[in-house]
Design an enzyme around this catalytic site. Structure first.
Site, PDB file in Angstrom:
ATOM      1  N   CYS A   3      -1.470   1.614  -2.994  1.00 42.39           N
ATOM      2  CA  CYS A   3      -2.748   1.856  -4.043  1.00 42.39           C
ATOM      3  C   CYS A   3      -2.127   1.551  -5.356  1.00 42.39           C
ATOM      4  O   CYS A   3      -2.681   1.085  -6.193  1.00 42.39           O
ATOM      5  CB  CYS A   3      -3.105   3.137  -3.700  1.00 42.39           C
ATOM      6  SG  CYS A   3      -3.975   3.420  -2.293  1.00 42.39           S
ATOM      7  N   THR A   4      -0.712   2.281  -5.624  1.00 38.42           N
ATOM      8  CA  THR A   4      -0.381   2.100  -6.933  1.00 38.42           C
ATOM      9  C   THR A   4       0.155   0.484  -7.111  1.00 38.42           C
ATOM     10  O   THR A   4      -0.205   0.127  -8.403  1.00 38.42           O
ATOM     11  CB  THR A   4       0.960   2.897  -7.021  1.00 38.42           C
ATOM     12  OG1 THR A   4       0.774   4.287  -6.606  1.00 38.42           O
ATOM     13  CG2 THR A   4       1.708   2.871  -8.401  1.00 38.42           C
TER      14      THR A   4
END
Length: 421
Positions: A202-203
């Site tokens: 996600c990052t």
């Protein structure tokens, strides 16, 4: 004059030697004629080890490495030249050393270490690992312990094959002697190793904060989006350049600095930082221990030497304590575990993979009946949901089940004696 330094060590008494050390021509001749050592890995550390062993008088050396030479290897793996790029490391390294050190025979092998049988490994008095792969080091550690045979409850000396393990990362390094069933083994020290870098997807996709996030995005996401099913060749300079340029674009978008071609290669290839001088120091320590073990000319280290060169020249040597419940070297021949009757095979597999860090374990019962085969997982979906109590009721397990576990990470099997509650 060629062996004057060796003569000074092997032909004269020493206060550093054990009491049973017998110097003389006979010892030197036996060492050079019958000594046989295996080096696993022909990279930065392996190149140095091969050179050191040959110059110390080892005449019969085998080396295993299935990797090919990459352009990025040339700055520190000094046995290789530009003309060697694309060729096998073990073959080029062996030929180079034999050409420079007459009388030394180095046999190269280009296969995974798991392809060789126990008879192959049993021919070597010492095995030296110069690897940057933790799983391969775990496998070798398990192997040397599985080679030990017993007589009247004691290990037979001729079946004990010491493993010398070396590793480097930047200005830090370590060398250790693993003496099966006498010292702590590699598995005992697994918890002290630095964790591999992992980045949250996600990052990477939404909120990159560092250069590595941008590179990972180009590598893991953008390549597939823009180039579809085209296979990424991590050794292709054009492919690396493409990822580097895409990472630069993403870094500029998020105002992140630090993306370089070298860092890109490191992230994509998971390269451990290597410095030639650290490799040379650790290789010398490993080779020195091999020489001491083979000749008995001095006491070996006990048993873990750490080099910390990031702030100065500092080493620390200490005996690493074996773990009482070690997966590999514990004196318990059969591992015991208490487990609930309501626990399923899936629960037991979770224990094997998470706590013992096995990869794809398979399970058979005391009669050799397959309970779960990892390579045929789809055929064992019902078994995964079956509880231990149900297996006892069906007669597949006894009230105190004995299970045998195999896994690609270990060269033999584990035996478990379970207590159901």
């Amino acid at each position: 004059k060629r062996w004057l330094d060796i003569d000074a060590v092997l032909k004269h008494p020493s206060k550093f030697a054990p009491d049973d050390f017998t110097p003389g021509d006979e010892l030197k001749s036996a060492f050079m004629e019958y000594g046989k050592v295996l080096v696993v890995g022909a990279g930065g550390l392996g190149c140095e080890i091969l050179k050191d062993l040959a110059l110390m008088g080892f005449k019969d050396i085998h080396v295993i490495d299935l990797d090919t030479i990459d352009l990025t290897n040339l700055n520190r793996q000094f046995l290789f030249r530009m003309k060697d790029v694309g060729q096998y490391k073990s073959k080029v390294a062996a030929d180079f050393v034999m050409k420079r050190v007459p009388g030394c025979k180095i046999t190269s092998h280009i296969s995974p270490i798991q392809k060789f049988d126990k008879d192959f490994y049993s021919q070597f008095q010492v095995i030296i690992a110069g690897l940057d792969n933790i799983e391969a080091r775990r496998w070798l550690n398990f192997l040397v312990h599985s080679l030990v045979e017993f007589e009247n409850g004691e290990p037979k000396p001729e079946t004990v094959h010491p493993l010398i393990d070396g590793g480097t990362e930047g200005f830090r390094g370590q060398a250790r002697v693993i003496w099966p069933l006498k010292t702590a083994c590699f598995e005992c020290t697994l918890g002290s190793l630095p964790k591999q870098h992992a980045y949250n997807m996600c990052t990477i996709a939404n909120t990159p904060r560092i250069a590595e996030h941008c590179i990972a995005y180009a590598f893991l996401i953008q390549w597939g989006k823009e180039l579809g099913d085209k296979k990424l060749d991590k050794d292709d300079p054009e492919h690396m350049r493409w990822i580097y340029e895409k990472a630069l674009e993403r870094a500029a978008e998020y105002k992140i600095s630090g993306v370089t071609l070298t860092l890109t290669q490191g992230v994509v290839k998971n390269i451990i930082p290597a410095i030639a001088s650290t490799n040379a120091l650790i290789a010398a320590a490993c080779s020195n221990e091999a020489f001491k073990i083979m000749t008995g000319c001095s006491k070996r280290i006990e048993d873990y030497m750490m080099f910390m060169g990031q702030t100065g020249i500092y080493t620390n040597t200490f005996p690493y304590q074996p773990k009482d419940d070690c997966l590999v070297c514990s004196s318990l021949k059969v591992r015991t575990k208490t487990i609930s009757k309501s626990a399923t095979i899936a629960d037991f597999l979770k224990f094997l993979t998470e706590e013992l860090e096995l990869e794809k374990p398979s399970i058979v019962n005391h009669e050799g009946k397959s309970i779960y085969i990892s390579n045929l997982a789809s055929m064992y979906e019902d078994e995964l949901k079956t509880t231990f109590g149900d297996f006892v009721a069906k007669g597949t397990f006894t009230e105190k089940p004995e299970l045998f576990i195999t896994d690609r990470k270990i060269p033999t099997h584990l035996k478990f004696s379970l207590t159901l509650e």
